[in-house]
Every structure is written in C-alpha cells, then in structure tokens.
Design an enzyme around this catalytic site. Structure first.
Site, PDB file in Angstrom:
ATOM      1  N   LYS A  30      -7.233  -4.017  -5.733  1.00  0.00           N
ATOM      2  CA  LYS A  30      -6.274  -3.067  -5.154  1.00  0.00           C
ATOM      3  C   LYS A  30      -5.190  -3.845  -4.412  1.00  0.00           C
ATOM      4  CE  LYS A  30      -7.734   1.156  -3.448  1.00  0.00           C
ATOM      5  NZ  LYS A  30      -8.268   2.082  -2.460  1.00  0.00           N
ATOM      6  N   ASP A  35     -11.772  10.748   5.458  1.00  0.00           N
ATOM      7  CA  ASP A  35     -11.008  11.049   4.253  1.00  0.00           C
ATOM      8  C   ASP A  35     -11.938  11.393   3.099  1.00  0.00           C
ATOM      9  OD1 ASP A  35      -8.592  11.506   3.083  1.00  0.00           O
ATOM     10  OD2 ASP A  35      -8.214   9.429   2.517  1.00  0.00           O
ATOM     11  N   GLY A  89      -2.959   5.027  -5.849  1.00  0.00           N
ATOM     12  CA  GLY A  89      -3.051   6.016  -4.787  1.00  0.00           C
ATOM     13  C   GLY A  89      -2.062   5.667  -3.688  1.00  0.00           C
ATOM     14  N   GLY A  90      -2.335   6.162  -2.492  1.00  0.00           N
ATOM     15  CA  GLY A  90      -1.435   5.962  -1.372  1.00  0.00           C
ATOM     16  C   GLY A  90      -1.283   4.500  -0.955  1.00  0.00           C
ATOM     17  N   PHE A  91      -2.285   3.674  -1.258  1.00  0.00           N
ATOM     18  CA  PHE A  91      -2.219   2.281  -0.802  1.00  0.00           C
ATOM     19  C   PHE A  91      -1.481   1.376  -1.776  1.00  0.00           C
ATOM     20  CE2 PHE A  91      -6.598   2.722   1.438  1.00  0.00           C
ATOM     21  CZ  PHE A  91      -6.021   3.572   2.359  1.00  0.00           C
ATOM     22  N   LEU A 121      -5.662   0.731 -13.502  1.00  0.00           N
ATOM     23  CA  LEU A 121      -6.652   1.811 -13.360  1.00  0.00           C
ATOM     24  C   LEU A 121      -6.056   3.065 -12.740  1.00  0.00           C
ATOM     25  CD1 LEU A 121      -9.728  -0.223 -12.041  1.00  0.00           C
ATOM     26  CD2 LEU A 121      -9.461   0.800 -14.310  1.00  0.00           C
ATOM     27  N   GLY A 122      -5.046   2.900 -11.922  1.00  0.00           N
ATOM     28  CA  GLY A 122      -4.456   4.056 -11.256  1.00  0.00           C
ATOM     29  C   GLY A 122      -3.754   3.605  -9.987  1.00  0.00           C
ATOM     30  N   PRO A 143      -1.211   0.105  -6.327  1.00  0.00           N
ATOM     31  CA  PRO A 143      -1.868   0.101  -7.639  1.00  0.00           C
ATOM     32  C   PRO A 143      -3.225  -0.593  -7.644  1.00  0.00           C
ATOM     33  CG  PRO A 143      -0.041  -1.461  -7.597  1.00  0.00           C
ATOM     34  CD  PRO A 143      -0.031  -0.775  -6.274  1.00  0.00           C
ATOM     35  N   VAL A 144      -4.079  -0.159  -8.591  1.00  0.00           N
ATOM     36  CA  VAL A 144      -5.411  -0.759  -8.747  1.00  0.00           C
ATOM     37  C   VAL A 144      -5.546  -1.256 -10.194  1.00  0.00           C
ATOM     38  CG1 VAL A 144      -7.898  -0.381  -8.508  1.00  0.00           C
ATOM     39  CG2 VAL A 144      -6.317   0.927  -7.080  1.00  0.00           C
TER      40      VAL A 144
HETATM   41  N1  ATP Z   1     -13.740   0.128  -7.414  1.00  0.00           N
HETATM   42  C1  ATP Z   1     -13.098   0.825  -8.343  1.00  0.00           C
HETATM   43  N2  ATP Z   1     -13.536   0.847  -9.610  1.00  0.00           N
HETATM   44  C2  ATP Z   1     -12.893   1.560 -10.568  1.00  0.00           C
HETATM   45  N3  ATP Z   1     -11.793   2.294 -10.338  1.00  0.00           N
HETATM   46  C3  ATP Z   1     -11.303   2.321  -9.088  1.00  0.00           C
HETATM   47  C4  ATP Z   1     -11.908   1.579  -8.025  1.00  0.00           C
HETATM   48  N4  ATP Z   1     -11.200   1.793  -6.883  1.00  0.00           N
HETATM   49  C5  ATP Z   1     -10.202   2.633  -7.227  1.00  0.00           C
HETATM   50  N5  ATP Z   1     -10.244   2.936  -8.541  1.00  0.00           N
HETATM   51  C6  ATP Z   1      -9.321   3.829  -9.266  1.00  0.00           C
HETATM   52  O1  ATP Z   1      -7.995   3.455  -8.974  1.00  0.00           O
HETATM   53  C7  ATP Z   1      -7.172   4.622  -8.808  1.00  0.00           C
HETATM   54  C8  ATP Z   1      -6.443   4.550  -7.465  1.00  0.00           C
HETATM   55  O2  ATP Z   1      -7.414   4.614  -6.424  1.00  0.00           O
HETATM   56  P1  ATP Z   1      -7.003   4.739  -4.901  1.00  0.00           P
HETATM   57  O3  ATP Z   1      -8.260   4.824  -4.122  1.00  0.00           O
HETATM   58  O4  ATP Z   1      -6.048   3.657  -4.561  1.00  0.00           O
HETATM   59  O5  ATP Z   1      -6.183   6.064  -4.834  1.00  0.00           O
HETATM   60  P2  ATP Z   1      -6.662   7.590  -4.838  1.00  0.00           P
HETATM   61  O6  ATP Z   1      -8.071   7.666  -4.349  1.00  0.00           O
HETATM   62  O7  ATP Z   1      -6.374   8.151  -6.197  1.00  0.00           O
HETATM   63  O8  ATP Z   1      -5.710   8.253  -3.798  1.00  0.00           O
HETATM   64  P3  ATP Z   1      -5.747   8.074  -2.199  1.00  0.00           P
HETATM   65  O9  ATP Z   1      -4.587   7.218  -1.883  1.00  0.00           O
HETATM   66  O10 ATP Z   1      -5.623   9.451  -1.700  1.00  0.00           O
HETATM   67  O11 ATP Z   1      -7.055   7.420  -1.854  1.00  0.00           O
HETATM   68  C9  ATP Z   1      -8.081   5.830  -8.947  1.00  0.00           C
HETATM   69  O12 ATP Z   1      -7.980   6.336 -10.243  1.00  0.00           O
HETATM   70  C10 ATP Z   1      -9.474   5.261  -8.726  1.00  0.00           C
HETATM   71  O13 ATP Z   1     -10.438   5.977  -9.450  1.00  0.00           O
HETATM   72 MG    MG Z   2      -8.902   6.654  -2.960  1.00  0.00          MG
END
Ligand code: ATP
Ligand code: MG
Length: 424
Positions: A92, A187, A66-68, A63-64, A70-71
């Site tokens: 996540k 945040d 972020g800082g933590f 899905l993407g 992959p999701v």
């Molecule tokens: N519960 C969820 N359902 C669907 N997509 C999700 C869910 N949680 C996260 N995602 C998707 O996964 C990706 C990564 O999310 P994540 O929150 O880890 O990072 P981020 O918000 O892009 O950056 P940051 O690290 O600044 O929070 C994003 O595209 C987010 O929309």
């Molecule tokens: Mg996020």
C-alpha cells in the site's frame, strides 16, 4: 517532509500508546522507531525492493485504491529478506497529501507492529524513505467483504460463509477491545474486512484506531472520523469515543450481511437509503424478517440462525451504548449459529423425464416456462431498472427443463413429489 517520526514509549513492557503518536513533543525519532521492540516483528524495505516485488507497481498488479492510496500485489521471498517465507503480499502506497496520511501510516505501523492475531491482517513490513511511506501486508486472496456482498459480478456468499466472516471479524474486534489498553478501531466496515482463500476474515486499516479511555474517562474527539452509515449516533452527536462505537459499526455490518444492502445507498428510494433506519424495525419481529433478507441467499439460510443474528444486530444497534453487548458476548452468540443445520433443502437441479405419463403435464409447464424464459430474457435486455422495481418477483417462475432456483423449489415441490411417486 520531516523524516523524524515522533513516538513516545512509556515503558519497555507496555504497548506504545497510540494517543502519543500525535504528540509532536514526544522524543522518539524515526531511527528509534526502527530499533524499538516491536520493529523486530517488521521488515524494513527499501523503495527499490518494493518496486522489484511489484514489477514497478505495474497496472497488472493493481488491487485497488482507497483513501490512503493505491494497493499493488507483489511477491517476497528469502532472496529479498533472509528468513522470509516466499509469499504474495499487498503493498500500500500512502498518498501523503496532508498530515493525516502520515499519522495514519504511523498508527498502522505502531499498532500492527505490536498486535498479532489470526483475525487482524498481518503487517509484514514498511518502507519509509525520503517522503515515501509504504506498508507491506500479507496478501488476502479474496479481497474485501464489500466486493463480495455488493458487486453484481461476484457469486453470492452463502449463509454459512457470511456467519463465518461475522465470527472472524467479531473475534478481531473482541481482541482489540480486550487489550490491557483497549483499542477502538473506529472504522469497522465491509471494505476493511479482508478475506483469505478460505474466507477467514481479518480486519485491516488501523489508521483511525485510538487507545480507549482508561478508568471512567471517556475520550471526546474534536474531529469525528469514520464512515457515514457505520458511525454510532452518540459518537456523531457528542464525539464520545468508546469501544461501544465499534459494536454499533459491527451491528451495521451484520445488517449488511443479512440484507445484502449497503449501509448507505443513495441509489435507493429516500426512506431506504440509510440501512439502519430502514431495516431496524424489521429486526424485532420474526415474522417480518423474510422481508429484509438478502434475495441473493435464495432462501438458503437457517431460520433460527437468521433470527438470532437479527436480534443480535438489534442489540448492537441500540441507541444507548450501555445497552449494546460486548464483542466477547457477540462472539459467544454468533459461534453456535455456525452449527445450526435448519437450512431448507438446497438449490437443486430438476431434469424433466424424456417420456412417460408426466409428459403432457411437463410439456404444458415447458410452454409456460418458455414464455417465462422469454420474459427473463426481455428483462435482461431492458436492464436493471425493472429488476429494481421488483419486476422479477411479480412474475411467478414456472417449470422449465432445468432449474437451479429456490423459488422454483417452492412452486414445484409438490409436483416433484407426486412425479417421483408416480414414476416408481
Ligand atoms: N492485504 C491485502 N490483500 C489483498 N487486497 C488488499 C489488501 N489490502 C487492501 N487490499 C485491496 O486494495 C484495495 C484498496 O484498499 P484500501 O484499504 O486502501 O481502501 P478501501 O478499504 O477500499 O477504502 P478505505 O480508504 O475506506 O479504507 C481494496 O480493494 C482492498 O480489498
Ligand atoms: Mg480499507
């Protein structure tokens, strides 16, 4: 990594304090975490179960990131855990490089294990096996707000949807701030606002959340956390952490919803890179508001609503935290805006009549229209740079056979009316 997780529980009735998570002297270990009262809300998964759910974290389910970390999208059902409704989930995987990742994972588990609200993303469970730390959330079908507002390939969000999202996110923050021990989210930004299939907004990513100060005390953070462009000035300058920092972040997101511009955008000219610096003075003056409204709205917004949102954003962005409204107040102002109906007539489809005395007039327009169509085509060929310079808006749009554009509506309105009258 030491698999013991230290959490302090003060009393059986009060919420586990987030401030104590970082206290290495606290007596609770991982086994206590799984048996503590909030754990009854959460399922504890094994790594192999999560692999099964996500087809071994396959790239097609990605899905993407972020800082933590992959999701991935996955699927759970009651074969996996009795009593679990069959549903899609987002898994996540925390990247555990450094201490912060682990603490953020724990904050998320402790907080979302205890707090449930329609505008907070639901944590279904977690996995904590050897060094692996994973979180399993309800799946949010429309991803995050950032992608909808700023990515070119997505269709634009309507005015009503933007207000609905703002109301939902405001309710989520108001809930956190209204807790007996207020929670400061820290945040608040578009990428942390997730959207379900009906555009209901839910806050996600609580890793940076902190318990607010009790009484007259204020927190002073030694480490300033958050995201550039959203953090309140007093927090950046002094480290003072209060719920009003979140209200400032909310003001920034309101501004992003109005303008369709990012809080920080290095690709823009220097004086427009910081959205608040660029847009704030426009918010005070009703007559100037049109200059900053998102062009992707194509004029389809309630004028009264936009004015109210602008005034609210201005208040949220007050330099002095005391002048900012509470999130409860923000909800009270925003909710009625959903009912305002003073939207201009929507984008329409105009089909030129095949014959009749308007033909000459329309042919004339069509020729001009064809020329303009050529320009639009050229524009696409020459790429984005010209569009950024405002190329498109310097050339008035003329009639074509079929249009679905509000700019056109403004230009052609009078001709439309007279054509209709003559055609009767
Ligand atoms: N519960 C969820 N359902 C669907 N997509 C999700 C869910 N949680 C996260 N995602 C998707 O996964 C990706 C990564 O999310 P994540 O929150 O880890 O990072 P981020 O918000 O892009 O950056 P940051 O690290 O600044 O929070 C994003 O595209 C987010 O929309
Ligand atoms: Mg996020």
């Amino acid at each position: 990594m030491d698999s013991r997780i230290h959490v302090a529980i003060h009393s059986s009735n009060s919420r586990i304090s987030l401030s104590d998570i970082s206290d290495p002297g606290s007596p609770l270990c991982l086994s206590d975490l799984s048996t503590s009262k909030f754990a009854s809300n959460l399922h504890i998964f094994t790594l192999s179960e999560l692999k099964l759910m996500t087809s071994d974290f396959s790239s097609t389910n990605f899905l993407g990131e972020g800082g933590f970390g992959p999701v991935h999208k996955g699927f759970v059902d009651d074969k996996c855990r009795p009593g679990l409704d069959p549903q899609p989930v987002a898994v996540k995987i925390l990247d555990l490089d450094g201490d912060q990742g682990h603490r953020e994972w724990l904050t998320e588990v402790v907080l979302l294990g205890q707090l449930r609200h329609p505008h907070l993303v639901k944590l279904i469970g977690y996995c904590c096996e050897d060094e692996h730390r994973l979180l399993v959330y309800e799946y949010m079908a429309r991803g995050n707000l950032e992608n909808h507002l700023f990515r070119r390939y997505t269709s634009s969000l309507t005015w009503e949807t933007r207000i609905k999202i703002a109301v939902g996110a405001a309710k989520g923050l108001a809930f956190l701030h209204g807790e007996e021990k207020p929670v400061i989210y820290r945040d608040f930004k578009t990428s942390n606002i997730l959207l379900d299939a009906d555009y209901n907004a839910k806050l996600s990513d609580f890793g940076l959340a902190k318990d607010g100060p009790e009484g007259d005390n204020t927190h002073v953070s030694t480490r300033i956390m958050g995201t550039h462009g959203y953090a309140a000035p007093e927090y950046i300058m002094t480290g003072h952490l209060t719920t009003m920092n979140d209200v400032y972040g909310f003001g920034v997101v309101l501004l992003e919803l109005l303008t369709g511009r990012r809080a920080m955008d290095k690709k823009r000219p220097a004086r427009e890179q910081n959205l608040v610096d660029w847009a704030k003075h426009y918010l005070k003056d009703h007559h100037k508001l049109d200059n900053i409204m998102d062009p992707r709205l194509e004029g389809q917004y309630s004028t009264e609503g936009a004015r109210k949102v602008a005034a609210l954003a201005y208040q949220c962005l007050s330099h002095s935290p005391k002048s900012r409204p509470t999130m409860n107040h923000v909800v009270k102002i925003l909710e009625p805006i959903l009912q305002l109906r003073d939207l201009p007539v929507g984008p329409f489809v105009y089909i030129a009549p095949a014959q009749g005395k308007n033909d000459a007039k329309l042919n004339d327009h069509k020729e001009k229209g064809d020329e303009d169509e050529g320009k639009v085509k050229k524009e696409t060929e020459t790429g984005r740079s010209q569009r950024r310079k405002g190329y498109r808006h310097k050339h008035p749009i003329k009639a074509r056979a079929v249009y679905t554009d509000t700019h056109l509506y403004r230009t052609l309105k009078n001709e439309m009316i007279s054509a209709r009258i003559e055609g009767r």
